[in-house]
Design a protein around this motif. Structure first.
Motif, PDB file in Angstrom:
ATOM      1  N   TYR B 310      -0.724 -12.977 -56.722  1.00  0.00           N
ATOM      2  CA  TYR B 310       0.714 -13.135 -56.491  1.00  0.00           C
ATOM      3  C   TYR B 310       1.184 -12.387 -55.242  1.00  0.00           C
ATOM      4  O   TYR B 310       2.100 -12.827 -54.549  1.00  0.00           O
ATOM      5  CB  TYR B 310       1.471 -12.645 -57.733  1.00  0.00           C
ATOM      6  CG  TYR B 310       2.958 -12.824 -57.648  1.00  0.00           C
ATOM      7  CD1 TYR B 310       3.506 -14.065 -57.384  1.00  0.00           C
ATOM      8  CD2 TYR B 310       3.818 -11.751 -57.848  1.00  0.00           C
ATOM      9  CE1 TYR B 310       4.875 -14.234 -57.311  1.00  0.00           C
ATOM     10  CE2 TYR B 310       5.192 -11.916 -57.777  1.00  0.00           C
ATOM     11  CZ  TYR B 310       5.718 -13.155 -57.509  1.00  0.00           C
ATOM     12  OH  TYR B 310       7.078 -13.319 -57.448  1.00  0.00           O
ATOM     13  N   GLY B 311       0.539 -11.241 -54.945  1.00  0.00           N
ATOM     14  CA  GLY B 311       0.910 -10.465 -53.763  1.00  0.00           C
ATOM     15  C   GLY B 311       0.835 -11.289 -52.484  1.00  0.00           C
ATOM     16  O   GLY B 311       1.582 -11.055 -51.535  1.00  0.00           O
ATOM     17  N   LEU B 312      -0.083 -12.250 -52.457  1.00  0.00           N
ATOM     18  CA  LEU B 312      -0.202 -13.129 -51.289  1.00  0.00           C
ATOM     19  C   LEU B 312       1.091 -13.925 -51.106  1.00  0.00           C
ATOM     20  O   LEU B 312       1.590 -14.084 -49.990  1.00  0.00           O
ATOM     21  CB  LEU B 312      -1.381 -14.087 -51.488  1.00  0.00           C
ATOM     22  CG  LEU B 312      -1.638 -15.082 -50.357  1.00  0.00           C
ATOM     23  CD1 LEU B 312      -2.406 -14.416 -49.230  1.00  0.00           C
ATOM     24  CD2 LEU B 312      -2.411 -16.295 -50.848  1.00  0.00           C
ATOM     25  N   ALA B 313       1.622 -14.412 -52.220  1.00  0.00           N
ATOM     26  CA  ALA B 313       2.863 -15.187 -52.153  1.00  0.00           C
ATOM     27  C   ALA B 313       4.034 -14.283 -51.779  1.00  0.00           C
ATOM     28  O   ALA B 313       4.872 -14.638 -50.954  1.00  0.00           O
ATOM     29  CB  ALA B 313       3.134 -15.876 -53.489  1.00  0.00           C
ATOM     30  N   VAL B 314       4.085 -13.094 -52.383  1.00  0.00           N
ATOM     31  CA  VAL B 314       5.205 -12.190 -52.140  1.00  0.00           C
ATOM     32  C   VAL B 314       5.306 -11.848 -50.661  1.00  0.00           C
ATOM     33  O   VAL B 314       6.388 -11.856 -50.083  1.00  0.00           O
ATOM     34  CB  VAL B 314       5.044 -10.899 -52.975  1.00  0.00           C
ATOM     35  CG1 VAL B 314       6.094  -9.874 -52.574  1.00  0.00           C
ATOM     36  CG2 VAL B 314       5.151 -11.215 -54.450  1.00  0.00           C
TER      37      VAL B 314
END
Lengths: 101, 460
Positions: B310-314
């Motif tokens: 998810y950090g990639l999206a954030v």
């Protein structure tokens, strides 16, 4: 009442068979395409548009017309927006250039 | 042939086209053609409906349709791919809204023009309105959580499940009572109100990491609500589409739950991650590495597996990640991507982001396809993922995520983890991968770090 129960059983028949078809077909969608799948089913379930159209266009009094019109707007947003975004996503999925099939 | 028959045949053709469309989604090569079939089906259904003789005035109908279509197109063309989960939650809300309003409109029409609805019709309409309202408010809360308008941690009251049970029972009672007492048909409004509260109260206690399941469940609710509309209006194509949509939501939700080794009910009623009562064990300090050190390790790698989370999206780092991968591939490194089913906030979230950054889909692998390869991989690069690579899922029976199938990033020779800070992950669970020997932690915003890494690799 018999007539109604008949309609109910008829509806259940359609629903059950369609659900089985859905499970078979959707079970084959790879996890790669799960987001486009959700967007596409979203657009398809915007089919409630056909119900909304009748509510909005049948001169059934101000309440029904108002509610129906909002419903038409919400459903068309899902239908049109859903198809646009599904296609926008699917356009991005590309194979490696020169990769063998 | 009478018009009514033509309409029903159009609906039948539309139903068939929708099934063909979904079948097309079995492979990326056929998926776009599938969407065209679905569009055709929808056009047929709408055209058929316009033929119906009930429809006598077009002004409001067209105004609503144009407003919705314009807004839908605009939003769908502009919204960034990283915000796709919000976009989906938002459209579930609108789907629920449309269905609930159709039910209320039908009710008001029958009260005004007669004949009054009988018991079975009232039950179908009540179910439709209730499901629609739950989907609407629940999806709005999910939308708020995904968009960080609401805190994404679980918000739970003591006895939340009891409250929800009572609300559901109340809504059901308000749907069922008019079956025996059709004169009390106004109960449908009360049912709608209770359902709105129930939707909020169902989704608030669910944490951000469980959103993939919630989105699927709301998808299923939206489908069931549409099917209930079909029952109430005796409309076949609505029943078929509702069933297809419901099946899709349930199947995806089950896949997501399995990927977390949890049951549906545990996700929905467990308020997961609300508390982690266990005292943190004294973990060894992690090895924090500089960008330069990490770049040296990456440049030396012959095989790399990227684990996005998810950090990639954030941090919207998908393009920066692709740049780094291209630079490494130019140096002869084989780069692949390992995508966990629940990485991100919805099914397939990571695949779409990587596709947007022009990563070819044959470089994306799911859990089963790639897990055995980590042992022969030089470097596993973990970008903003946490629980999906936490070895505690295999080794620590006391861990809340014990039993969840994870990506074996810890089997790779070296593991480089890009992380915002040393704070614990989303679910508040310690991750031994981050502190084991052989793992290098690079702290900072993923996008900036990846950019710096790519620059260092190209320069070196």
């Amino acid at each position: 009442m018999t007539d109604l129960l008949e309609a109910l059983v008829y509806g259940l028949t359609i629903f059950t068979l369609a659900a089985f078809v859905g499970v078979e077909v959707i079970g084959r969608v790879p996890s790669l395409l799960h987001t486009p799948l959700m967007a596409a089913t979203n657009a398809i379930s915007g089919i409630s548009l056909v119900g909304s159209m009748v509510a909005a266009g049948a001169n059934r009094g101000p309440v029904a017309t108002a509610l129906g019109t909002i419903a038409v707007a919400a459903a068309s947003l899902n239908v049109v927006g859903g198809f646009v975004i599904t296609d926008r996503m699917l356009r991005m999925f590309k194979k490696r250039p020169g990769a063998k099939r | 042939m009478n018009a009514e028959l033509v309409v029903r045949l159009a609906y039948l053709a539309a139903s068939v086209l929708f099934v063909i469309a979904l079948r097309g989604l079995a492979a990326p090569q056929t998926a776009r053609r599938g969407v065209v079939y679905a569009e055709l089906g929808m056009a047929l259904a709408v055209a058929g409906t316009l033929l119906r003789r009930e429809i006598v005035s077009y002004g409001f109908l067209l105004a609503g349709a144009f407003a919705g279509a314009a807004a839908g197109t605009l939003i769908s063309l502009r919204i960034p791919m990283t915000r796709m989960p919000e976009r989906i939650a938002f459209s579930h809300a609108f789907g629920g809204l449309a269905v609930a309003l159709v039910g209320l409109a039908e009710h008001s029409h029958r009260v005004r023009d007669g004949p009054p609805m009988n018991g079975v019709e009232l039950a179908a309409a009540g179910l439709e309105v209730t499901l629609g309202a739950v989907t609407f408010s629940g999806s709005l809360v999910a939308f708020g959580k995904l968009g960080e308008l609401l805190p994404s941690r679980p918000i739970a009251l003591r006895g939340q499940n009891v409250v929800n049970g009572l609300l559901a029972a109340a809504a059901l009672a308000l749907v069922v009572v008019p079956v025996a007492h059709p004169e009390a048909s106004a109960a449908i409004y009360a049912a709608a109100a209770v359902a709105l509260v129930l939707g909020v109260s169902l989704v608030l206690p669910i944490g951000g990491a469980d959103m993939p399941v919630v989105i699927c469940v709301l998808n299923a609710y939206a489908g069931l609500a549409a099917a209930a509309t079909g029952f109430a209006l005796r409309n076949d194509v609505l029943i078929v589409c509702g069933a297809l949509d419901g099946a899709s939501g349930l199947l995806l939700g089950r896949a997501m739950s399995r990927a977390m080794n949890r049951s549906f009910s545990n996700v929905l009623f467990g308020a997961f991650g609300a508390v982690d009562a266990r005292a943190p064990e004294a973990a060894p300090p992690p090895t924090v590495a500089s960008v330069e050190d990490a770049a040296v390790v990456l440049s030396a790698a012959r095989t790399l597996v990227v684990v996005p989370g998810y950090g990639l999206a954030v941090s919207q780092a998908q393009h920066a990640l692709r740049d780094l991968a291209t630079a490494l591939a130019a140096g002869g490194c084989t780069v692949r991507y390992a995508v966990h089913p629940v990485a991100g906030r919805m099914p397939g979230h990571m695949n779409v982001l990587l596709a947007e950054a022009n990563v070819p889909y044959d470089e994306l692998f799911d859990l089963d396809a790639i897990n055995a390869d980590f042992a022969s991989t030089d470097v596993a690069l973990v970008v903003g993922a946490n629980d999906v690579v936490n070895p505690a899922a295999r080794t620590d029976p006391a861990s809340p995520i014990y039993g969840m199938p994870i990506l074996a990033a810890d089997a790779a020779r070296t593991c480089i983890v890009l992380k915002r800070s040393l704070a614990p992950g989303f679910a508040g669970i310690d991750n031994a991968l981050f502190t084991r020997p052989g793992t290098l932690l690079v702290l900072g915003d993923a996008k900036k770090t990846l950019g710096a890494l790519a620059a260092a690799v190209k320069a070196g």
